[in-house]
Write a protein that holds these residues in place. Structure first.
Motif, PDB file in Angstrom:
ATOM      1  N   UNK A  39      47.127  38.599  40.458  1.00 13.89           N
ATOM      2  CA  UNK A  39      46.167  37.837  41.253  1.00 13.89           C
ATOM      3  C   UNK A  39      46.678  36.411  41.349  1.00 13.89           C
ATOM      4  N   UNK A  40      46.850  35.952  42.573  1.00 14.53           N
ATOM      5  CA  UNK A  40      47.294  34.585  42.804  1.00 14.53           C
ATOM      6  C   UNK A  40      46.087  33.666  42.714  1.00 14.53           C
ATOM      7  N   UNK A  52      47.503  41.469  36.277  1.00 19.48           N
ATOM      8  CA  UNK A  52      46.207  42.154  36.289  1.00 19.48           C
ATOM      9  C   UNK A  52      46.402  43.661  36.162  1.00 19.48           C
ATOM     10  N   UNK A  53      45.580  44.289  35.333  1.00 20.14           N
ATOM     11  CA  UNK A  53      45.505  45.745  35.230  1.00 20.14           C
ATOM     12  C   UNK A  53      44.101  46.197  35.606  1.00 20.14           C
ATOM     13  N   UNK A  54      44.000  47.278  36.339  1.00 25.66           N
ATOM     14  CA  UNK A  54      42.706  47.820  36.761  1.00 25.66           C
ATOM     15  C   UNK A  54      42.663  49.302  36.433  1.00 25.66           C
ATOM     16  N   UNK A 180      43.607  42.559  47.952  1.00 26.83           N
ATOM     17  CA  UNK A 180      42.264  42.015  47.886  1.00 26.83           C
ATOM     18  C   UNK A 180      42.259  40.508  48.002  1.00 26.83           C
ATOM     19  N   UNK A 181      41.105  39.971  48.384  1.00 26.81           N
ATOM     20  CA  UNK A 181      40.920  38.522  48.447  1.00 26.81           C
ATOM     21  C   UNK A 181      39.600  38.181  47.773  1.00 26.81           C
ATOM     22  N   UNK A 192      44.594  35.946  46.207  1.00 25.20           N
ATOM     23  CA  UNK A 192      45.035  37.277  46.612  1.00 25.20           C
ATOM     24  C   UNK A 192      45.306  38.185  45.419  1.00 25.20           C
ATOM     25  N   UNK A 193      44.745  39.388  45.504  1.00 25.60           N
ATOM     26  CA  UNK A 193      44.964  40.427  44.502  1.00 25.60           C
ATOM     27  C   UNK A 193      45.909  41.470  45.095  1.00 25.60           C
ATOM     28  N   UNK A 194      46.978  41.802  44.372  1.00 28.87           N
ATOM     29  CA  UNK A 194      47.938  42.810  44.822  1.00 28.87           C
ATOM     30  C   UNK A 194      48.198  43.786  43.687  1.00 28.87           C
TER      31      UNK A 194
END
Length: 213
Positions: A39-40, A52-54, A180-181, A192-194
């Motif tokens: 996540x930026x 990030x881990x989901x 994601x944003x 930004x989430x990648x």
């Protein structure tokens, strides 16, 4: 970012008995699946990104619901990885539309954030008409969602982070990638989430297990 898919476009449905408009079932969007990425969180003053881990903990496509945990690593103000529990709304035009209607997000905020995803472009004109209620997304190769963090799992609310906002999320059914944003009027815009799916999946993931409330 997801690539624009030209071979499959959404269709409009008329009337209330138009059949199933739920997003396509996808093995990569199911309980136990894990994702990893960044996540930026950069601001005007500083470039910064967190790992990030989901993990998906629950998924009910029929009701447009899913939930999971998100673990942020290398967070500067935290002594330990920060884990949150989140709940998601799947935009299926039956349970949820592209208009959020809460969390301080206006229709203009919604359109501004969804438009960050190239795969949303073919949907914009109809969303402007009715929030996308008349769209049939059952065969669309992307699934749009909102993820809202509900509580911190392993740290207190005094950890220096906020979960007041939520994520606009786009999931690719072809490769399981997630973009994601983050939206929060009081945070840096368009964080930004990648994420990409991991091979560990249902056999377990590298980050620690936490007992959810």
């Amino acid at each position: 970012m997801p690539v624009r898919v030209e071979e499959s476009t959404p269709s409009q449905v008329s009337g209330s008995n138009s059949g199933d408009t739920s997003p396509p079932a996808c093995s990569l969007l199911s309980v136990g699946q894990t994702f990893s990425g960044t996540q930026n969180v950069s601001s005007l003053q500083k470039e910064e990104a967190w790992r990030v881990n989901v993990r998906i903990q629950g998924c009910d496509l029929e009701h447009g619901y899913l939930c999971g945990t998100m673990e942020a690593l290398n967070v500067p103000m935290a002594d330990t990885p920060v884990v949150t529990f989140w709940e998601g709304e799947i935009v299926d035009t039956k349970n949820y539309t592209f208009y959020t209607g809460k969390w301080e997000a206006s229709p203009e905020d919604d359109k501004m954030h969804w438009s960050k995803f190239p795969s949303f472009s073919p949907l914009l004109s109809q969303v402007e008409v009715d929030g996308g209620k008349s769209l049939d997304l059952s065969s669309y190769p992307y699934i749009f969602m909102r993820w809202k963090e509900q509580y911190f799992v392993n740290v207190g609310t005094d950890c220096g982070l906020t979960i007041a906002g939520f994520y606009y999320v786009c999931f690719s059914c072809s490769d399981g990638s997630i973009s994601g944003f983050y939206y929060d009027p009081n945070s840096s815009p368009f964080q930004k989430l990648e994420l990409k799916p991991t091979n560990e999946g249902r056999s377990g993931f590298s980050f620690s297990s936490y007992e959810l409330q």
